[in-house]
Enzyme design. Structure first.
Site, mmCIF file in Angstrom:
data_model
loop_
_atom_site.group_PDB
_atom_site.id
_atom_site.type_symbol
_atom_site.label_atom_id
_atom_site.label_comp_id
_atom_site.label_asym_id
_atom_site.label_seq_id
_atom_site.Cartn_x
_atom_site.Cartn_y
_atom_site.Cartn_z
ATOM 1 N N GLY A 186 0.816 -1.204 0.000
ATOM 2 C CA GLY A 186 0.000 0.000 0.000
ATOM 3 C C GLY A 186 0.845 1.246 0.000
ATOM 4 O O GLY A 186 2.058 1.198 0.239
ATOM 5 N N PRO A 187 0.240 2.393 -0.251
ATOM 6 C CA PRO A 187 0.984 3.666 -0.254
ATOM 7 C C PRO A 187 1.544 3.973 1.124
ATOM 8 O O PRO A 187 1.094 3.416 2.134
ATOM 9 C CB PRO A 187 -0.082 4.695 -0.677
ATOM 10 N N GLY A 189 2.021 5.573 4.668
ATOM 11 C CA GLY A 189 1.112 6.217 5.601
ATOM 12 C C GLY A 189 -0.236 5.577 5.752
ATOM 13 O O GLY A 189 -1.111 6.128 6.434
ATOM 14 N N GLY A 191 -0.834 2.618 7.200
ATOM 15 C CA GLY A 191 -0.937 1.847 8.439
ATOM 16 C C GLY A 191 -0.453 0.420 8.343
ATOM 17 O O GLY A 191 -0.922 -0.440 9.087
ATOM 18 N N LYS A 192 0.500 0.133 7.460
ATOM 19 C CA LYS A 192 0.991 -1.248 7.306
ATOM 20 C C LYS A 192 1.744 -1.710 8.552
ATOM 21 O O LYS A 192 1.537 -2.825 9.031
ATOM 22 C CB LYS A 192 1.898 -1.333 6.065
ATOM 23 N N GLU A 409 -7.530 32.638 -11.566
ATOM 24 C CA GLU A 409 -8.273 31.673 -10.757
ATOM 25 C C GLU A 409 -9.756 31.689 -11.103
ATOM 26 O O GLU A 409 -10.411 30.636 -11.054
ATOM 27 C CB GLU A 409 -8.068 31.978 -9.270
#
Length: 599
Positions: A186-187, A189, A191-192, A409
């Site tokens: 997973g990316p 951050g 929570g692995k 903008e």
């Protein structure tokens, strides 16, 4: 032995003092020379002392002073002057001195080896091959699945690992085998690492944790030795969990890169492969590894029997973000106006680490203002701060620059507001933030982000919205006054257009084909070079198609802004006055004015 040598040397260096002589003051020595009472002077090699012989044969010793006229005075009074020769050490002393350093070196090495035999607690120099894994015994890590929010699918996959560690007989009775290795993908951050600790906490078993980079050292064979030592410790504490964080540091594809094969990292990987599925079974040891680059891992590491289960720990959805915010808000003093539900809806794509940082930034902003609780204003400011950087309100802007940024903008926002099937505008600001002079925030669709499916019309609208700022500058100020403020927008447009042609098969001339191979860095386990899979004629066609797609988006944005020029001027005027406009104010303006929807 060393002590005896030093004592022997000291005995031979002791001066001969059997024949003592009187000590003469230096002033008395000068008077005796002038009265011609000195017949002979024997000066020491360092000019510090002298032995004198008087006319009557008596001897004395004097400490010399730094007197440049002494030699002239001795010569004038016909005193015999001599200098003592430098004392040469005896052959025995020379031999003893040359043996001191080798004997000390041998003694030190002998001492180190004796300490090393006593275990890893001896000299650190002898513990290179020892594993640096950190062991946490019962009651384990104190982290359970209740402490992990937003990754319900991953927790469900890992429940089987916990059940096997708690009651393995239930699985073995029917012939089931638990996976030897579980790879968390997973990316950053998401929570692995926290999930791995929760598995150990739920199973209440010893937990070994180590980073992949800790296996590799500059010394050959150290990594493989640490792998062996790690598994030896794990076998003694089985059943247990071995967690290897950032395993791509040691598990990348072998035989790739400039170094070729057979380097220290590959030897470490070979040992890891052997331990995971070698001749000896590792019963009760479950390897849990984490990486955000599964594409660079070696194929032998990913085959069944090693890491035969992959658990995807993806970015949380809306409900997952809400759960994470509730967990991290327990330690924060939030005001009643803070709605975590709205915060979760405004933060699609945020990871658990991003959400934790968001609430922490909000708390810091509240502390700066000496507030007793975190208000909704600080939370909203923290969201934008995390996404685009802090505001730069102290930057002085001229009226002309402020007007230019306002029209730029307003062009983005107006094109995005009238485009069908596009994300709604959330906020428009001309306050400089980070590297940008102004920003237009859109609220991405939750369903679209989770599925990753983007239609052709959405991508075409995205290019038109990105070009809205440049087109507004051209319409208001003319081609000669166009600035470089749209450089990032143009880069985004070119990237989207090229992906539509080469990856998504959205080209009328080339059809539904994917062109070009993904190229990885030579140090990421990929080949040094990769050849493109299309001809030069196809490359030219790709460039033409990209140019056509960009041209169509440019014409659409131009038509929208020309047809709604009055709305553009009014929106820019509001931005100059207020500097910030939210979605409700924009909708009120669009309702009051007659706005033509884009085709």
């Amino acid at each position: 032995m060393v002590v005896v040598i030093f004592v022997g040397t000291a005995l031979f260096d002791k001066p001969n003092t059997s024949r003592e002589s009187a000590t003469l003051r230096y002033s008395d020595f000068i008077d005796a020379i002038q009265e011609d009472q000195i017949s002979r002077v024997l000066i020491s090699p360092d000019n510090g002392t002298a032995q004198i012989v008087e006319n009557d044969g008596s001897r004395a010793q004097v400490t010399l002073a730094p007197d440049q006229d002494l030699l002239k005075l001795l010569t004038d009074h016909n005193v015999d002057i001599a200098v003592q020769p430098t004392k040469q050490p005896s052959p025995f002393q020379q031999a003893a001195g040359s043996l001191i350093f080798p004997l000390l070196l041998l003694g030190g090495l002998f001492f180190l080896f004796r300490r090393a035999q006593g275990g890893a607690g001896g000299n650190p120099a002898m513990s290179f091959g020892k594993s640096k894994a950190r062991l946490q015994m019962e009651p384990s890590t104190q982290v359970t699945f209740k402490d992990v929010a937003g990754v319900e699918g991953a927790k469900l996959e890992l429940t089987e690992v916990v059940d096997f560690l708690k009651s393995p007989d239930r699985f073995t009775a029917v012939g089931a085998k638990i996976p030897k290795g579980v790879l968390l993908v997973g990316p950053p951050g998401t929570g692995k690492t926290l999930l791995a600790k929760a598995v150990a906490g739920e199973a209440e078993v010893p937990f070994f944790s180590i980073a992949g980079s800790e296996f590799v050292e500059m010394f050959v064979g150290v990594g493989a030795s640490r792998v062996r030592d790690l598994f030896e410790q794990a076998k003694k504490n089985a059943p247990c969990i071995v967690f290897i964080d950032e395993i791509d540091a040691v598990g990348r594809q072998r035989g790739a890169g400039l170094g070729g094969g057979n380097d220290e990292r590959e030897q470490t990987l070979n040992q890891l492969l052997t331990e995971m599925d070698g001749f000896e079974g590792n019963s009760g040891i479950i390897i849990v590894a984490a990486t955000n680059r599964p594409d660079v891992l070696d194929a032998a590491l990913m085959r069944p029997g090693r890491f035969d289960r992959q658990v995807v720990v993806d970015r949380p959805d809306y409900s997952g973000r809400l759960q994470i915010l509730e967990v991290h808000s327990k330690e924060k003093t939030l005001a009643k106006d803070v709605d975590l539900d709205q915060v979760a809806r405004r933060t699609p794509g945020f990871t658990g680490a991003d959400l934790a940082n968001l609430l922490n930034e909000a708390a810091i902003l509240a502390a700066r203002k000496e507030l007793t609780e975190v208000r909704n204003y600080e939370v909203a400011e923290a969201i934008e701060r995390v996404m685009a950087g802090p505001e730069k309100k102290d930057r002085v802007m001229s009226n002309k620059r402020k007007e230019l940024v306002a029209y730029h903008e307003a062009g983005h926002a107006l094109v995005g507001a009238v485009m069908p099937d596009y994300d709604p505008v959330q906020k428009i600001s001309i306050i400089p933030r980070g590297q940008a002079g102004g920003l237009t925030f859109f609220t991405p669709s939750e369903e679209r982000m989770e599925s990753g499916l983007y239609s052709r019309s959405y991508l075409q609208n995205q290019m038109a919205v990105a070009l809205g700022g440049r087109v507004a500058e051209e319409i208001v100020y003319g081609d000669d006054e166009v600035t470089t403020g749209a450089s990032n927008d143009l880069k985004q447009v070119a990237q989207v257009a090229r992906q539509m042609v080469t990856r998504f098969g959205m080209s009328e001339k080339l059809g539904p084909v994917a062109l070009g191979r993904s190229q990885g860095g030579m140090f990421l386990g990929r080949d040094l070079a990769s050849e493109r899979d299309f001809s030069e004629d196809t490359a030219a066609t790709i460039d033409e198609e990209v140019s056509d797609l960009v041209g169509i988006a440019y014409k659409r944005a131009t038509k929208v802004l020309i047809d709604n020029r009055k709305v553009l001027d009014e929106l820019a005027k509001m931005l100059i006055e207020k500097e910030t406009i939210n979605s409700d104010e924009l909708q009120d303006l669009l309702i009051k004015k007659e706005v033509k929807i884009a085709e």
